[in-house]
Design a protein around this motif. Structure first.
Motif, PDB file in Angstrom:
ATOM      1  N   ILE A 128     -40.514  23.258  35.900  1.00  0.00           N
ATOM      2  CA  ILE A 128     -39.743  24.499  35.758  1.00  0.00           C
ATOM      3  C   ILE A 128     -40.609  25.597  35.157  1.00  0.00           C
ATOM      4  O   ILE A 128     -40.567  26.766  35.584  1.00  0.00           O
ATOM      5  N   ALA A 129     -41.417  25.246  34.152  1.00  0.00           N
ATOM      6  CA  ALA A 129     -42.303  26.226  33.524  1.00  0.00           C
ATOM      7  C   ALA A 129     -43.329  26.762  34.525  1.00  0.00           C
ATOM      8  O   ALA A 129     -43.636  27.961  34.537  1.00  0.00           O
ATOM      9  N   ALA A 130     -43.853  25.878  35.362  1.00  0.00           N
ATOM     10  CA  ALA A 130     -44.825  26.310  36.371  1.00  0.00           C
ATOM     11  C   ALA A 130     -44.185  27.291  37.353  1.00  0.00           C
ATOM     12  O   ALA A 130     -44.788  28.303  37.739  1.00  0.00           O
ATOM     13  N   LEU A 131     -42.947  27.006  37.767  1.00  0.00           N
ATOM     14  CA  LEU A 131     -42.243  27.917  38.673  1.00  0.00           C
ATOM     15  C   LEU A 131     -42.005  29.271  38.008  1.00  0.00           C
ATOM     16  O   LEU A 131     -42.160  30.329  38.640  1.00  0.00           O
ATOM     17  N   LEU A 286     -20.191  25.403  36.812  1.00  0.00           N
ATOM     18  CA  LEU A 286     -20.515  26.253  35.666  1.00  0.00           C
ATOM     19  C   LEU A 286     -19.240  26.894  35.133  1.00  0.00           C
ATOM     20  O   LEU A 286     -18.293  27.162  35.887  1.00  0.00           O
ATOM     21  N   SER A 287     -19.227  27.163  33.844  1.00  0.00           N
ATOM     22  CA  SER A 287     -18.107  27.896  33.262  1.00  0.00           C
ATOM     23  C   SER A 287     -18.160  29.339  33.751  1.00  0.00           C
ATOM     24  O   SER A 287     -19.192  29.821  34.223  1.00  0.00           O
ATOM     25  N   VAL A 288     -17.052  30.028  33.634  1.00  0.00           N
ATOM     26  CA  VAL A 288     -16.992  31.421  34.093  1.00  0.00           C
ATOM     27  C   VAL A 288     -18.035  32.295  33.390  1.00  0.00           C
ATOM     28  O   VAL A 288     -18.731  33.076  34.050  1.00  0.00           O
ATOM     29  N   PRO A 289     -18.190  32.195  32.056  1.00  0.00           N
ATOM     30  CA  PRO A 289     -19.216  33.018  31.407  1.00  0.00           C
ATOM     31  C   PRO A 289     -20.627  32.724  31.916  1.00  0.00           C
ATOM     32  O   PRO A 289     -21.436  33.651  32.074  1.00  0.00           O
ATOM     33  N   ARG A 290     -20.938  31.444  32.180  1.00  0.00           N
ATOM     34  CA  ARG A 290     -22.270  31.125  32.687  1.00  0.00           C
ATOM     35  C   ARG A 290     -22.457  31.657  34.108  1.00  0.00           C
ATOM     36  O   ARG A 290     -23.556  32.101  34.463  1.00  0.00           O
ATOM     37  N   ILE A 291     -21.409  31.609  34.902  1.00  0.00           N
ATOM     38  CA  ILE A 291     -21.502  32.169  36.253  1.00  0.00           C
ATOM     39  C   ILE A 291     -21.807  33.665  36.170  1.00  0.00           C
ATOM     40  O   ILE A 291     -22.690  34.178  36.867  1.00  0.00           O
ATOM     41  N   LEU A 292     -21.068  34.362  35.306  1.00  0.00           N
ATOM     42  CA  LEU A 292     -21.284  35.805  35.161  1.00  0.00           C
ATOM     43  C   LEU A 292     -22.686  36.104  34.651  1.00  0.00           C
ATOM     44  O   LEU A 292     -23.339  37.053  35.101  1.00  0.00           O
ATOM     45  N   LEU A 293     -23.160  35.289  33.716  1.00  0.00           N
ATOM     46  CA  LEU A 293     -24.493  35.491  33.155  1.00  0.00           C
ATOM     47  C   LEU A 293     -25.563  35.257  34.209  1.00  0.00           C
ATOM     48  O   LEU A 293     -26.525  36.034  34.330  1.00  0.00           O
ATOM     49  N   LEU A 294     -25.402  34.188  34.995  1.00  0.00           N
ATOM     50  CA  LEU A 294     -26.375  33.897  36.050  1.00  0.00           C
ATOM     51  C   LEU A 294     -26.365  34.993  37.112  1.00  0.00           C
ATOM     52  O   LEU A 294     -27.427  35.437  37.574  1.00  0.00           O
ATOM     53  N   LEU A 295     -25.181  35.463  37.497  1.00  0.00           N
ATOM     54  CA  LEU A 295     -25.094  36.538  38.482  1.00  0.00           C
ATOM     55  C   LEU A 295     -25.731  37.824  37.949  1.00  0.00           C
ATOM     56  O   LEU A 295     -26.373  38.572  38.698  1.00  0.00           O
ATOM     57  N   ALA A 312     -36.717  34.408  35.684  1.00  0.00           N
ATOM     58  CA  ALA A 312     -37.498  33.170  35.760  1.00  0.00           C
ATOM     59  C   ALA A 312     -37.412  32.359  34.483  1.00  0.00           C
ATOM     60  O   ALA A 312     -37.380  31.117  34.525  1.00  0.00           O
ATOM     61  N   PHE A 313     -37.373  33.027  33.336  1.00  0.00           N
ATOM     62  CA  PHE A 313     -37.383  32.298  32.063  1.00  0.00           C
ATOM     63  C   PHE A 313     -35.995  32.106  31.458  1.00  0.00           C
ATOM     64  O   PHE A 313     -35.793  31.164  30.680  1.00  0.00           O
ATOM     65  N   ILE A 314     -35.040  32.965  31.776  1.00  0.00           N
ATOM     66  CA  ILE A 314     -33.712  32.852  31.161  1.00  0.00           C
ATOM     67  C   ILE A 314     -32.741  32.044  32.014  1.00  0.00           C
ATOM     68  O   ILE A 314     -31.943  31.258  31.489  1.00  0.00           O
ATOM     69  N   ALA A 315     -32.810  32.178  33.342  1.00  0.00           N
ATOM     70  CA  ALA A 315     -31.883  31.432  34.204  1.00  0.00           C
ATOM     71  C   ALA A 315     -31.973  29.916  33.981  1.00  0.00           C
ATOM     72  O   ALA A 315     -30.932  29.244  33.925  1.00  0.00           O
ATOM     73  N   PRO A 316     -33.176  29.320  33.856  1.00  0.00           N
ATOM     74  CA  PRO A 316     -33.217  27.874  33.588  1.00  0.00           C
ATOM     75  C   PRO A 316     -32.536  27.490  32.285  1.00  0.00           C
ATOM     76  O   PRO A 316     -31.945  26.407  32.189  1.00  0.00           O
ATOM     77  N   LEU A 317     -32.597  28.366  31.281  1.00  0.00           N
ATOM     78  CA  LEU A 317     -31.931  28.066  30.009  1.00  0.00           C
ATOM     79  C   LEU A 317     -30.413  28.133  30.159  1.00  0.00           C
ATOM     80  O   LEU A 317     -29.687  27.380  29.508  1.00  0.00           O
ATOM     81  N   LEU A 319     -28.816  27.337  32.872  1.00  0.00           N
ATOM     82  CA  LEU A 319     -28.393  26.185  33.680  1.00  0.00           C
ATOM     83  C   LEU A 319     -28.720  24.844  33.029  1.00  0.00           C
ATOM     84  O   LEU A 319     -28.212  23.808  33.478  1.00  0.00           O
ATOM     85  N   ALA A 320     -29.552  24.838  32.003  1.00  0.00           N
ATOM     86  CA  ALA A 320     -30.094  23.571  31.474  1.00  0.00           C
ATOM     87  C   ALA A 320     -29.009  22.599  31.014  1.00  0.00           C
ATOM     88  O   ALA A 320     -28.994  21.432  31.418  1.00  0.00           O
ATOM     89  N   LYS A 321     -28.089  23.059  30.183  1.00  0.00           N
ATOM     90  CA  LYS A 321     -27.084  22.138  29.643  1.00  0.00           C
ATOM     91  C   LYS A 321     -26.146  21.609  30.729  1.00  0.00           C
ATOM     92  O   LYS A 321     -25.904  20.379  30.793  1.00  0.00           O
ATOM     93  N   PRO A 322     -25.582  22.451  31.606  1.00  0.00           N
ATOM     94  CA  PRO A 322     -24.733  21.906  32.669  1.00  0.00           C
ATOM     95  C   PRO A 322     -25.467  20.912  33.561  1.00  0.00           C
ATOM     96  O   PRO A 322     -24.895  19.888  33.963  1.00  0.00           O
TER      97      PRO A 322
END
Length: 500
Positions: A128-131, A286-295, A312-317, A319-322
């Motif tokens: 993930i870090a390489a991507l 994903l929860s609604v807040p995570r969906i909104l954040l990812l969008l 690149a650096f925030i989206a994996p964080l 999605l990480a827990k779900p």
């Protein structure tokens, strides 16, 4: 037997604990060895000159001193601390800024892997870090936003950690906000994300704790807003940082502010489509807040290519827990994370060895390699000619502006679009295109231009070759210079007026 097992577990723990540092050192050495990719934006030059000005005068700039078109007009530096640090490490060559920027990238990788470690095994986390690095490299430059990137990641990562734990953020994040606000104007993103990330914490909390969490996140948001104003400019830092967003149509013309272009295949396009496909295939919920954040992160990256690194650096964080919980890795990775809390002597010695090794390698490499800016941004010979000609009011391209500022020349324009304003820069682009010669001549006369410094293949330069009242003084593979001819200077002004 038990001693052998204990030793094995300790060794694995030490190895896992070293993964972020090993990756950080590797990233640092890679970008150091490829240092020229960090020196491909002339804004670096005026950023350093601003830092030098601050050090020389012992004061903060409140008005423009580097151009003749906006001289004396209000302007503040929202990245003053980064500019000063770059100026301090710049010793007449580019080794210092390259080393500093590479260290910031390495620190970003270390923080990123640390934040991923509770949810992914080292191999997946490294992938993930390489991507993330591949997606972000296009915007890795020796400029303030790179120095602010590890702070950005630590602050937003800290917010997400609190949300994952259904708790309020740590007050220790507030000093990070203050540091971020002095390093780069992007701190407004951190302020903007406090609410959406806090909503995730409240959404998943027990009903009886929600009111308490709302109050705590609200108080933290107010405290973070106050912390962001602890700069030499106070509240004006917040206003100045958002000024560039008011440039309207101009943002679609500036390279790093352009929207993502999917008309041609790109790595970002492949990554985004791959992510959507993976989420659908594995049925990630994903929860609604995570969906909104990812969008919101996807929208930011699509709107302005400079935000791809944030995605690149925030989206994996996000999605990480779900992913860890729903794809069956949460328990195993949690156990691994627990093991890494041990910090044996072997780990400490390994850390010291890697730091010393990286330092020695840096010294040896810098001694054998001279870092150079891309020649296309450094018209050295052409500026020498202009200074010999004693040209004072030079119409130049914005990419040449950084180099001219570094040579203590007052410029027509540079990379500070928020200073010059939307209409001025649009007029500048029209003049460069030279589709309307009258507009070009009108602009040259309006600002009493006595010489031009343009790229050698510029349409405006080609037009000046054939315009009465102008003559070519110099040309090489990088730049071309035109000056007013010995014919009456008023003739050029009259021509400009007649075409308007």
């Amino acid at each position: 037997m038990s001693l052998s097992i204990t030793s094995s577990v300790s060794s694995r723990s030490a190895a896992r604990g070293l993964v972020p540092l090993c990756a950080a050192v590797g990233a640092y050495l890679f970008y150091l060895s490829a240092g020229e990719i960090l020196l491909r934006d002339s804004d670096t030059m005026w950023q350093i000159r601003v830092g030098q000005w601050i050090l020389e005068h012992g004061a903060m700039p409140t008005s423009d001193v580097f151009s003749f078109t906006r001289f004396g007009e209000p302007w503040i530096s929202s990245s003053w601390l980064s500019q000063v640090v770059y100026a301090l490490v710049y010793g007449g060559d580019w080794a210092g800024p390259v080393i500093l920027s590479s260290m910031a990238i390495g620190a970003t990788v270390a923080i990123f892997l640390h934040l991923l470690s509770p949810y992914f095994d080292p191999a997946r986390a490294l992938l993930i870090a390489a991507l993330a690095l591949l997606l972000s490299t296009i915007h890795f430059l020796a400029r303030p936003h790179v120095l602010a990137l590890p702070v950005l990641l630590a602050f937003i990562g800290g917010l997400l950690v609190a949300a994952d734990r259904r708790a309020s953020p740590s007050w220790w994040l507030l000093p990070l906000m203050t540091l971020w606000a002095n390093l780069h104007g992007g701190f407004v993103l951190g302020l903007a994300l406090i609410g959406p990330i806090g909503l995730e914490a409240v959404w998943n909390a027990e009903p009886g704790r929600r009111r308490q969490l709302v109050v705590r996140w609200g108080l933290f948001g107010l405290a973070a807003l106050a912390a962001s104003c602890l700069t030499p400019y106070g509240w004006n830092s917040l206003l100045g940082a958002t000024k560039i967003l008011s440039l309207g149509k101009l943002l679609t013309l500036i390279g790093e502010w352009k929207p993502a272009d999917f008309s041609k295949p790109s790595f970002f396009e492949a990554t985004l489509l791959g992510l959507i496909g993976l989420i659908c295939y594995r049925r990630l919920t994903l929860s609604v807040p995570r969906i909104l954040l990812l969008l919101a992160l996807i929208w930011m990256a699509l709107s302005h290519v400079r935000n791809i690194e944030v995605f690149a650096f925030i989206a994996p964080l996000v999605l990480a827990k779900p992913i860890a919980e729903q794809w069956g890795t949460a328990g195993a990775t949690a156990a691994r994370f627990g093991e890494t809390r041990a910090f044996p002597v072997v780990t400490i010695l390994a850390v010291i060895a890697m730091v010393i090794g990286a330092w020695v390698t840096t010294g040896m490499f810098v001694a054998q390699h001279q870092f150079k800016f891309l020649p296309m941004f450094s018209p050295v010979a052409a500026v020498d000619v202009l200074q010999q000609h004693k040209a004072q009011r030079v119409f130049s391209t914005a990419p040449f502006g950084g180099y001219m500022v570094s040579r203590d020349m007052k410029v027509f324009i540079d990379g500070r679009a928020e200073l010059y304003g939307e209409q001025f820069v649009l007029d500048y682009y029209d003049a460069l295109d030279a589709r309307d010669v009258g507009r070009l001549l009108g602009l040259l006369d309006k600002y009493r231009i006595d010489a031009t410094l343009l790229s050698s293949d510029s349409p405006a330069g080609n037009a000046l070759d054939h315009l009465k009242g102008w003559k070519r003084l110099y040309k090489d593979d990088i730049a071309v210079i035109h000056v007013r001819s010995d014919e009456t200077k008023t003739g050029a002004a009259a021509a400009g007026q007649s075409t308007n």
